[in-house]
Design an enzyme around this catalytic site. Structure first.
Site, PDB file in Angstrom:
ATOM      1  N   ARG A 103      37.976 106.769 -13.177  1.00 26.11           N
ATOM      2  CA  ARG A 103      36.598 107.124 -12.769  1.00 26.11           C
ATOM      3  C   ARG A 103      36.727 107.896 -11.464  1.00 26.11           C
ATOM      4  O   ARG A 103      37.303 107.384 -10.499  1.00 26.11           O
ATOM      5  CB  ARG A 103      35.754 105.865 -12.573  1.00 26.11           C
ATOM      6  CG  ARG A 103      34.432 106.153 -11.847  1.00 26.11           C
ATOM      7  CD  ARG A 103      33.480 104.985 -11.840  1.00 26.11           C
ATOM      8  NE  ARG A 103      32.869 104.802 -13.142  1.00 26.11           N
ATOM      9  CZ  ARG A 103      31.811 104.023 -13.377  1.00 26.11           C
ATOM     10  NH1 ARG A 103      31.242 103.373 -12.385  1.00 26.11           N
ATOM     11  NH2 ARG A 103      31.311 103.908 -14.585  1.00 26.11           N
ATOM     12  N   HIS A 130      29.885 111.060 -18.771  1.00 24.73           N
ATOM     13  CA  HIS A 130      30.165 109.628 -18.909  1.00 24.73           C
ATOM     14  C   HIS A 130      30.292 109.325 -20.406  1.00 24.73           C
ATOM     15  O   HIS A 130      29.454 108.653 -21.008  1.00 24.73           O
ATOM     16  CB  HIS A 130      29.023 108.829 -18.269  1.00 24.73           C
ATOM     17  CG  HIS A 130      29.367 107.400 -17.965  1.00 24.73           C
ATOM     18  ND1 HIS A 130      30.602 106.850 -18.248  1.00 24.73           N
ATOM     19  CD2 HIS A 130      28.635 106.399 -17.390  1.00 24.73           C
ATOM     20  CE1 HIS A 130      30.613 105.583 -17.875  1.00 24.73           C
ATOM     21  NE2 HIS A 130      29.441 105.286 -17.353  1.00 24.73           N
ATOM     22  N   GLN A 133      30.129 105.734 -21.969  1.00 26.23           N
ATOM     23  CA  GLN A 133      28.778 105.165 -21.945  1.00 26.23           C
ATOM     24  C   GLN A 133      27.951 105.717 -23.104  1.00 26.23           C
ATOM     25  O   GLN A 133      27.282 104.961 -23.816  1.00 26.23           O
ATOM     26  CB  GLN A 133      28.095 105.489 -20.609  1.00 26.23           C
ATOM     27  CG  GLN A 133      26.662 104.987 -20.528  1.00 26.23           C
ATOM     28  CD  GLN A 133      26.562 103.476 -20.543  1.00 26.23           C
ATOM     29  OE1 GLN A 133      27.153 102.816 -19.704  1.00 26.23           O
ATOM     30  NE2 GLN A 133      25.828 102.913 -21.496  1.00 26.23           N
ATOM     31  N   ASP A 220      18.369 107.999 -16.534  1.00 27.30           N
ATOM     32  CA  ASP A 220      19.495 107.619 -15.666  1.00 27.30           C
ATOM     33  C   ASP A 220      18.966 107.625 -14.232  1.00 27.30           C
ATOM     34  O   ASP A 220      17.881 108.167 -13.969  1.00 27.30           O
ATOM     35  CB  ASP A 220      20.639 108.652 -15.828  1.00 27.30           C
ATOM     36  CG  ASP A 220      21.895 108.287 -15.030  1.00 27.30           C
ATOM     37  OD1 ASP A 220      22.063 107.106 -14.668  1.00 27.30           O
ATOM     38  OD2 ASP A 220      22.713 109.204 -14.775  1.00 27.30           O
ATOM     39  N   CYS A 260      21.789 103.400 -18.957  1.00 33.30           N
ATOM     40  CA  CYS A 260      23.193 102.987 -18.833  1.00 33.30           C
ATOM     41  C   CYS A 260      23.398 101.866 -17.814  1.00 33.30           C
ATOM     42  O   CYS A 260      24.403 101.188 -17.853  1.00 33.30           O
ATOM     43  CB  CYS A 260      24.056 104.193 -18.497  1.00 33.30           C
ATOM     44  SG  CYS A 260      23.716 104.910 -16.873  1.00 33.30           S
ATOM     45  N   ARG A 288      29.305  98.433 -24.688  1.00 30.61           N
ATOM     46  CA  ARG A 288      30.437  99.055 -23.980  1.00 30.61           C
ATOM     47  C   ARG A 288      31.745  98.356 -24.371  1.00 30.61           C
ATOM     48  O   ARG A 288      32.761  99.006 -24.622  1.00 30.61           O
ATOM     49  CB  ARG A 288      30.230  98.965 -22.453  1.00 30.61           C
ATOM     50  CG  ARG A 288      29.114  99.812 -21.891  1.00 30.61           C
ATOM     51  CD  ARG A 288      29.462 101.284 -21.886  1.00 30.61           C
ATOM     52  NE  ARG A 288      30.670 101.586 -21.159  1.00 30.61           N
ATOM     53  CZ  ARG A 288      30.748 101.827 -19.849  1.00 30.61           C
ATOM     54  NH1 ARG A 288      29.650 101.841 -19.125  1.00 30.61           N
ATOM     55  NH2 ARG A 288      31.903 102.097 -19.254  1.00 30.61           N
TER      56      ARG A 288
HETATM   57  N1  NVA Z   1      24.669 108.776 -13.134  1.00 26.65           N
HETATM   58  C1  NVA Z   1      25.099 107.492 -12.627  1.00 26.65           C
HETATM   59  C2  NVA Z   1      25.674 106.662 -13.727  1.00 26.65           C
HETATM   60  C3  NVA Z   1      26.172 105.311 -13.302  1.00 26.65           C
HETATM   61  C4  NVA Z   1      26.827 104.558 -14.411  1.00 26.65           C
HETATM   62  C5  NVA Z   1      26.099 107.723 -11.514  1.00 26.65           C
HETATM   63  O1  NVA Z   1      26.966 108.589 -11.666  1.00 26.65           O
HETATM   64  O2  NVA Z   1      26.008 107.044 -10.490  1.00 26.65           O
HETATM   65  N1   CP Z   2      27.044 102.098 -16.838  1.00 24.02           N
HETATM   66  C1   CP Z   2      28.133 102.010 -16.070  1.00 24.02           C
HETATM   67  O1   CP Z   2      29.089 102.761 -16.210  1.00 24.02           O
HETATM   68  O2   CP Z   2      28.092 100.992 -15.183  1.00 24.02           O
HETATM   69  P1   CP Z   2      29.117 100.710 -13.998  1.00 24.02           P
HETATM   70  O3   CP Z   2      28.923 101.778 -12.954  1.00 24.02           O
HETATM   71  O4   CP Z   2      28.722  99.347 -13.512  1.00 24.02           O
HETATM   72  O5   CP Z   2      30.510 100.737 -14.529  1.00 24.02           O
END
Ligand code: NVA
Ligand code: CP
Length: 307
Positions: A103, A130, A133, A220, A260, A288
């Site tokens: 990530r 993502h 997800q 989101d 998500c 997930r």
């Molecule tokens: N768009 C959000 C998704 C979190 C799972 C982020 O990148 O923070």
């Molecule tokens: N939805 C998601 O990826 O959650 P986290 O940021 O908690 O991993």
């Protein structure tokens, strides 16, 4: 040859369909508390340059529940934080593990990592996508609706964020009709939308128009990880983009809502909708675990076969 999962299109539609089918088997086996050992002796390393709850826990436990092992590398304590090149890290970790999940921020980092890794690399979120997800989101749709082809999904909110981008990609791949409503500043251009989702993406000026007659409404956070400096500006720009009961009334009566998580109640989604009967978010979060098991089996076992 190892294969990576950096974006949804890294698997063909047929492979996705097989993966979603396997997800159902794995979910049922988990329900029955059956012991599954398909990944016995295999290991996964997880690297997070951003925070996580779901991704970390679901990947770690997916490996454990398949008889394997997962290890999260605390980046701050690692040599990455002291400037060791990604390429060197990728090569070394590939000598220890059977797959690596990353990530990170810009997607060029995960592409560079994958280029040097000799085991499958999985995208656990970048600024541009993502995919794991959205895989869980698609599976949640399959559970409730069956066939995906032709289904209408409204995405309301940050139209250039990682979730919107992966949804656009999903629309092109699975034959969905994605209705995307975003403030002008956060809306992809028609060319960007077409490049990601072909004819599957339609851009709308208002959330109400985008939600008309859809099967699913999704959103989101307005401010993603790494964008905190823009929080106030974004809050203002997204005013009117909350998925609440009034907005949901434009969708089909049986439409349901995906998010998500983490959610910001009262911003992109109302408390009433998130906690209400049309919310599928808790199933979505659970899924997930199941889709990632199917993905890990596919990538790790196929890489071994071809080694
Ligand atoms: N768009 C959000 C998704 C979190 C799972 C982020 O990148 O923070
Ligand atoms: N939805 C998601 O990826 O959650 P986290 O940021 O908690 O991993």
């Amino acid at each position: 040859m190892k294969r990576d999962f950096l974006k949804l299109r890294d698997l063909s539609l047929g492979e996705h369909q097989a993966l979603l089918k396997r997800t159902t088997e794995l979910k049922h086996m988990r329900r029955r508390r059956e012991v599954v050992t398909t990944l016995a002796g295999r290991s996964l390393v997880l690297i997070f340059e951003k925070s996580s709850t779901r991704t970390r826990v679901s990947f770690e436990l997916a490996m454990t529940q398949l008889g394997g092992h997962a290890l999260t590398l605390p980046v701050a304590d690692s040599q990455l934080a002291r400037g060791e090149p990604l390429a060197d890290t990728a090569r070394v970790l590939s000598r220890y593990a059977d797959a690596i999940m990353v990530r990170t921020f810009g997607e060029e980092r995960i592409y560079a990592f994958a280029q040097h890794a000799t085991v499958p690399v999985i995208n656990g979120l970048t600024d541009q996508g993502h995919p794991v997800q959205v895989l869980a989101d698609l599976y949640t749709m399959v559970e409730r609706l069956g066939e995906l082809q032709g289904r209408k999904v409204a995405f309301v909110g940050d139209g250039v964020g990682n979730m919107a981008r992966s949804w656009m990609e999903a629309a092109g791949l699975f034959g969905l009709q994605l209705h995307l409503a975003a403030p002008e500043k956060f809306r992809p251009t028609a060319q960007e939308a077409a490049a990601l989702g072909g004819h599957g993406v339609k851009l709308f000026d208002t959330p109400q128009e985008a939600c008309r007659g859809v099967d699913v409404v999704t959103t989101d956070v307005w401010t993603s990880m790494g964008q905190d400096a823009e929080k106030a500006l974004r809050k203002e720009a997204f005013d009117g983009y909350c998925v609440d009961a009034a907005l949901l009334s434009h969708a089909r009566p049986e439409a349901f809502v995906l998010h998500c998580l983490p959610a910001h109640r009262g911003e992109e989604i109302s408390e009433e909708v998130l906690e209400g009967p049309r919310s599928a978010v808790w199933d979505e979060a659970e899924n997930r675990l199941h889709v990632q098991k199917a993905l890990l089996e596919k990538l790790i076992l196929e890489a071994e076969k071809e080694a």
